[in-house]
Design an enzyme around this catalytic site. Structure first.
Site, short mmCIF file in Angstrom:
data_model
loop_
_atom_site.label_atom_id
_atom_site.label_comp_id
_atom_site.label_asym_id
_atom_site.label_seq_id
_atom_site.Cartn_x
_atom_site.Cartn_y
_atom_site.Cartn_z
N THR A 1 0.89 -1.09 -0.28
CA THR A 1 -0.23 -0.03 0.00
C THR A 1 0.12 1.68 0.14
O THR A 1 0.50 1.87 -0.81
CB THR A 1 -0.81 -0.32 1.47
OG1 THR A 1 -1.61 -1.46 0.86
CG2 THR A 1 -2.33 1.40 0.97
N CYS A 2 1.86 1.61 1.24
CA CYS A 2 2.47 2.56 0.90
C CYS A 2 3.46 2.27 -0.35
O CYS A 2 3.61 4.07 -0.63
CB CYS A 2 3.57 2.37 1.86
SG CYS A 2 3.28 2.01 3.73
#
Length: 161
Positions: free
Chosen positions: A48-49
């Site tokens: 996600t990062c």
């Protein structure tokens, strides 16, 4: 206690990878006299990062700076080598500042630490964003789940600026 809007950030030392090697950087130096967007991720190179949160800030960098922001900083509980490698691999080196909270001292002082041991990550930062003016928190957006980047996303921050 979790930091809140109106609170001053604690003055702590963090690390940043520079062309001359690792450098200590204090939160006082990062935020004093400046208007800064800070966002935190649970970990460099995590899905996600890397695929959602960071790219939004990179793509919207100019729009954010145009709103009177002096700097955009991403912080993670990783070492400065990892943060530097992540900056280079994403094309964000020199565009965003990548700050290493290597021992989670900053994250814990904010009360925004999360135990992600179940996922093999150990103690990390919650995912959040904030607008900081002269060291004081003006907005704070904390995600309920580390796998989401909505309330702390660049688009949400632009709307708050």
């Amino acid at each position: 206690m979790t930091i809140a809007v109106g609170d001053r950030l604690p003055d702590l030392k963090l690390k940043e990878r520079t062309p001359d090697g690792p450098a200590d950087v204090s939160t006082g130096d990062l935020f004093s006299g400046k208007r800064v967007v800070l966002f935190a991720v649970p970990g460099a190179f995590t899905p996600t990062c890397s695929l959602n949160h960071l790219p939004g800030y990179l793509e919207n960098r100019d729009a954010i700076l145009a709103k009177g922001v002096d700097d955009i900083i991403v912080v993670a509980v990783n070492d400065h080598h990892v943060m530097g490698a992540w900056a280079n691999s994403t094309g964000a080196a020199g565009k965003l500042r990548f700050i290493a909270d290597w021992d989670a001292a900053f994250t814990k002082a904010l009360g925004l630490d999360a135990d992600l041991s179940a996922g093999g990550l150990g103690v990390r930062s919650k995912r959040y964003s904030m607008l900081v003016e002269d060291g004081v928190v003006k907005t704070l957006n904390v995600e309920e789940s580390p796998g989401q980047a909505t309330v702390s996303a660049a688009a949400a921050m632009i709307g708050q600026l």
